[in-house]
Write a protein that holds these residues in place. Sequence first.
Motif, PDB file in Angstrom:
ATOM      1  N   SER A  58      13.651  -2.261   4.957  1.00 13.65           N
ATOM      2  CA  SER A  58      12.795  -3.607   5.096  1.00 13.65           C
ATOM      3  C   SER A  58      11.234  -3.174   5.670  1.00 13.65           C
ATOM      4  N   TYR A  59      11.155  -1.865   5.971  1.00 12.16           N
ATOM      5  CA  TYR A  59       9.916  -1.973   6.603  1.00 12.16           C
ATOM      6  C   TYR A  59       8.595  -1.870   5.566  1.00 12.16           C
ATOM      7  N   ALA A  60       7.549  -2.388   5.803  1.00 19.08           N
ATOM      8  CA  ALA A  60       6.468  -2.545   4.781  1.00 19.08           C
ATOM      9  C   ALA A  60       5.235  -2.130   5.446  1.00 19.08           C
ATOM     10  N   HIS A  61       4.906  -0.774   5.068  1.00 17.38           N
ATOM     11  CA  HIS A  61       3.492  -0.322   5.659  1.00 17.38           C
ATOM     12  C   HIS A  61       2.332  -1.165   5.529  1.00 17.38           C
ATOM     13  N   SER A  62       1.938  -1.699   6.689  1.00 14.60           N
ATOM     14  CA  SER A  62       0.721  -2.758   6.520  1.00 14.60           C
ATOM     15  C   SER A  62       0.014  -2.714   7.692  1.00 14.60           C
TER      16      SER A  62
ATOM     17  N   MET B 197       0.702  -1.301  -0.045  1.00 14.96           N
ATOM     18  CA  MET B 197      -0.012  -0.107  -0.190  1.00 14.96           C
ATOM     19  C   MET B 197       0.895   1.221   0.072  1.00 14.96           C
ATOM     20  N   GLY B 198       2.153   1.161  -0.054  1.00 18.41           N
ATOM     21  CA  GLY B 198       3.099   2.326   0.222  1.00 18.41           C
ATOM     22  C   GLY B 198       2.971   3.107   1.350  1.00 18.41           C
ATOM     23  N   PHE B 199       3.174   4.193   1.760  1.00 21.06           N
ATOM     24  CA  PHE B 199       3.381   5.059   2.743  1.00 21.06           C
ATOM     25  C   PHE B 199       1.951   5.735   2.828  1.00 21.06           C
ATOM     26  N   SER B 200       0.793   5.759   2.486  1.00 24.83           N
ATOM     27  CA  SER B 200      -0.221   6.424   2.562  1.00 24.83           C
ATOM     28  C   SER B 200      -1.013   6.234   4.038  1.00 24.83           C
TER      29      SER B 200
ATOM     30  N   LYS C 269     -13.204  13.702   5.670  1.00 24.49           N
ATOM     31  CA  LYS C 269     -12.921  15.022   5.160  1.00 24.49           C
ATOM     32  C   LYS C 269     -13.904  16.018   5.528  1.00 24.49           C
ATOM     33  N   GLU C 270     -15.186  15.827   5.833  1.00 24.19           N
ATOM     34  CA  GLU C 270     -15.930  16.723   5.973  1.00 24.19           C
ATOM     35  C   GLU C 270     -15.840  17.131   7.478  1.00 24.19           C
ATOM     36  N   LEU C 271     -15.203  16.322   8.341  1.00 28.93           N
ATOM     37  CA  LEU C 271     -15.140  16.572   9.910  1.00 28.93           C
ATOM     38  C   LEU C 271     -13.585  17.406  10.081  1.00 28.93           C
ATOM     39  N   TRP C 272     -12.772  17.097   9.062  1.00 24.05           N
ATOM     40  CA  TRP C 272     -11.133  17.092   9.409  1.00 24.05           C
ATOM     41  C   TRP C 272     -10.400  18.156   8.380  1.00 24.05           C
ATOM     42  N   GLY C 273     -11.215  18.101   7.283  1.00 21.84           N
ATOM     43  CA  GLY C 273     -10.888  18.980   6.032  1.00 21.84           C
ATOM     44  C   GLY C 273     -10.113  18.410   5.040  1.00 21.84           C
ATOM     45  N   GLU C 274      -9.655  18.693   3.975  1.00 19.02           N
ATOM     46  CA  GLU C 274      -9.436  18.142   2.882  1.00 19.02           C
ATOM     47  C   GLU C 274      -7.888  17.400   2.966  1.00 19.02           C
ATOM     48  N   ASP C 275      -7.361  17.618   4.345  1.00 19.11           N
ATOM     49  CA  ASP C 275      -5.921  17.079   4.482  1.00 19.11           C
ATOM     50  C   ASP C 275      -6.000  15.939   5.688  1.00 19.11           C
ATOM     51  N   ALA C 276      -7.514  15.543   5.612  1.00 17.28           N
ATOM     52  CA  ALA C 276      -7.667  14.451   6.698  1.00 17.28           C
ATOM     53  C   ALA C 276      -6.958  13.343   6.551  1.00 17.28           C
ATOM     54  N   GLU C 277      -6.395  12.855   5.319  1.00 15.59           N
ATOM     55  CA  GLU C 277      -5.549  11.521   5.189  1.00 15.59           C
ATOM     56  C   GLU C 277      -3.995  12.061   5.650  1.00 15.59           C
ATOM     57  N   GLU C 278      -3.781  13.239   5.786  1.00 13.92           N
ATOM     58  CA  GLU C 278      -2.471  13.611   6.041  1.00 13.92           C
ATOM     59  C   GLU C 278      -2.034  13.905   7.485  1.00 13.92           C
TER      60      GLU C 278
ATOM     61  N   ASN D 102      -4.069   6.741   3.993  1.00 13.21           N
ATOM     62  CA  ASN D 102      -5.465   6.189   3.620  1.00 13.21           C
ATOM     63  C   ASN D 102      -5.713   4.878   3.911  1.00 13.21           C
ATOM     64  N   ILE D 103      -5.916   4.474   5.427  1.00 13.05           N
ATOM     65  CA  ILE D 103      -5.769   3.146   5.545  1.00 13.05           C
ATOM     66  C   ILE D 103      -7.145   2.499   5.693  1.00 13.05           C
ATOM     67  N   ILE D 104      -8.207   3.159   5.552  1.00  8.38           N
ATOM     68  CA  ILE D 104      -9.706   2.281   5.534  1.00  8.38           C
ATOM     69  C   ILE D 104      -9.808   1.118   4.739  1.00  8.38           C
ATOM     70  N   PRO D 105      -9.758   1.295   3.538  1.00  8.53           N
ATOM     71  CA  PRO D 105     -10.119   0.233   2.555  1.00  8.53           C
ATOM     72  C   PRO D 105      -9.163  -0.913   3.038  1.00  8.53           C
ATOM     73  N   ARG D 106      -7.870  -0.739   3.590  1.00 13.69           N
ATOM     74  CA  ARG D 106      -7.039  -2.146   3.851  1.00 13.69           C
ATOM     75  C   ARG D 106      -7.563  -2.417   5.344  1.00 13.69           C
ATOM     76  N   VAL D 107      -7.771  -1.735   6.246  1.00 12.01           N
ATOM     77  CA  VAL D 107      -7.983  -2.145   7.449  1.00 12.01           C
ATOM     78  C   VAL D 107      -9.545  -2.582   7.695  1.00 12.01           C
ATOM     79  N   SER D 108     -10.436  -2.136   7.131  1.00  9.02           N
ATOM     80  CA  SER D 108     -11.852  -2.351   7.508  1.00  9.02           C
ATOM     81  C   SER D 108     -12.492  -2.507   5.754  1.00  9.02           C
ATOM     82  N   PRO D 109     -11.824  -3.252   4.893  1.00  6.88           N
ATOM     83  CA  PRO D 109     -12.348  -3.314   3.435  1.00  6.88           C
ATOM     84  C   PRO D 109     -14.067  -3.731   3.550  1.00  6.88           C
TER      85      PRO D 109
END
Length: 517
Positions: free
Chosen positions: A493-497, A70-73, A426-435, A75-82
């Motif tokens: 060696s770190y894999a963001h998961s 998933m890279g270093f994003s 994003k409605e609660l935290w703004g457009e940078d909610a995933e940052e 935006n983890i919702i689709p991965r954590v709670s699909p």
Amino acid sequence: MAYFATTASAILLLPLLLWVFRVLYSVWWKPKRLEKLLKDQGIVGPRYKLLYGNLKENAALNREAQSKPMGFSHNIIPRVSPLLHRTVEKYGNMSLMWMGTQPRVIILDPEMIKDVLSNKFGHLENSGSNPLTKLLATGLATYEGEKWAIHRRILNPAFHLEKIKGMVPAFYTSSMELISKWDDMVGAQGGSCEVDVWPEFQNLTGDVISRTAFGSNYHEGRPIFKLQSEQAELVLKALYSPYFPGLQYLPTKDNRRRREIYKSVTDLLKGIIEKKEMAMKLDPESSQNDLLGLLLESNLKESQQGGGSKVMTLDDVVEECKLFYFAGQETTSVLLTWTVILLSMHSEWQNRAREEVLKVFGKNNPDYDGLTHLKIVTMILYEVLRLYPPLVLFARSTCKEMKLGGITFPPGVHLALPTLFLHHDKELWGEDAEEFNPERFAGGVSKAAKHQNAFFPFGWGPRICIGQNFALAEAKLALSMILQRFWFGLSPSYAHSPFTFITLRPLHGAQIVLHKL
């Protein structure tokens, strides 16, 4: 004679027929009735499937999500709670999914979440229909009504800020052992080395809980950590498996092991509690040094003030100690792990945090008063809790018919409050909610989002986690000591998961490179 034989057979068959009726009611008639009642009010989702509900689909989606990089994003919702993510996308912000035979209504409205967590209507209880889960721990987190109120009142003094202040030396001792170990590792490898901080922080927080819960008996408490970790795995397996009445009594391999661990942990804790009670009789002041002593002292005072039978029994104290162990160790270890990962990703914030720590403490040992002045460190911890909350979802169950948000919920419906979804909205935290932007907490929690109930990593209302100040103080102290001595970055060696194992954990560990300052 034949008449009596027939009558006896009928009597013997009656319990079996009643059990069959209970199973059929639980796995088909009740779920289908609840599904129709909710559907008639516009709450829809994937249809109920016999016994499993959406468990198989959930498992398949989790496997698929975890198999992909998933890279270093953030935006983890689709991965954590699909499954939850797919359900909300398809059916809306109030939709239905099935965890086995249990209907789970997803709620994403902050005002409704506030009403649920405050139990405004008095018709809600902690969710959890599978009795096997109680083998991990019950305690304050699962009790309801008068029993919850009594336990909360008895436990409150142990988690008072002044008592936590007195536990800082134990935080320091455990953290110093970790720092010394890392110093040796870095020194042996020429000034820098790779470390997987996830198991390191698990051991650290387990040691802290052992010291703060049991004081001088903390060595005896250490084996409980491993047993509770194994029990957590077995409990999670039960949660994601179909359940029907009586399942917990079957002599399966997992059931036997759950019972063995339950008995072993209970016996270990009873021995520690009895030793503590004897020590307190010889020296009443010894109760001031640890959570168990404070709990027993508070329980005794409650009894002397007329509580009578309304105080904790030995079994009650055992269950609270189990909860100390699991919740206390788990919450802080995942918080520290994600904090170090995010500060490795965002080195500018690591530098700002270190500057603040050095300004407040220099190279001196951190103390409680200084921890309260760490504004930037606190902002960072809150932002980590927002993006990577330890519990991605809270759940409550309706015990009576109740109205909420114009919907009538019958008894037996689980209300799912997805912390992770609200924290990334994003409605609660703004457009940078995933940052990662700790600056959003510069004005405090109440001003960070567009709704005051958008941030609830420790729950909210009367049942807010009693140990949140303990966890934050422990995390601040450990992080301060690390920042004083090391600079750190992500290892190749770190894999963001991130994935959910009761709490939000790193699936492949948390490898960082430590550099001695």
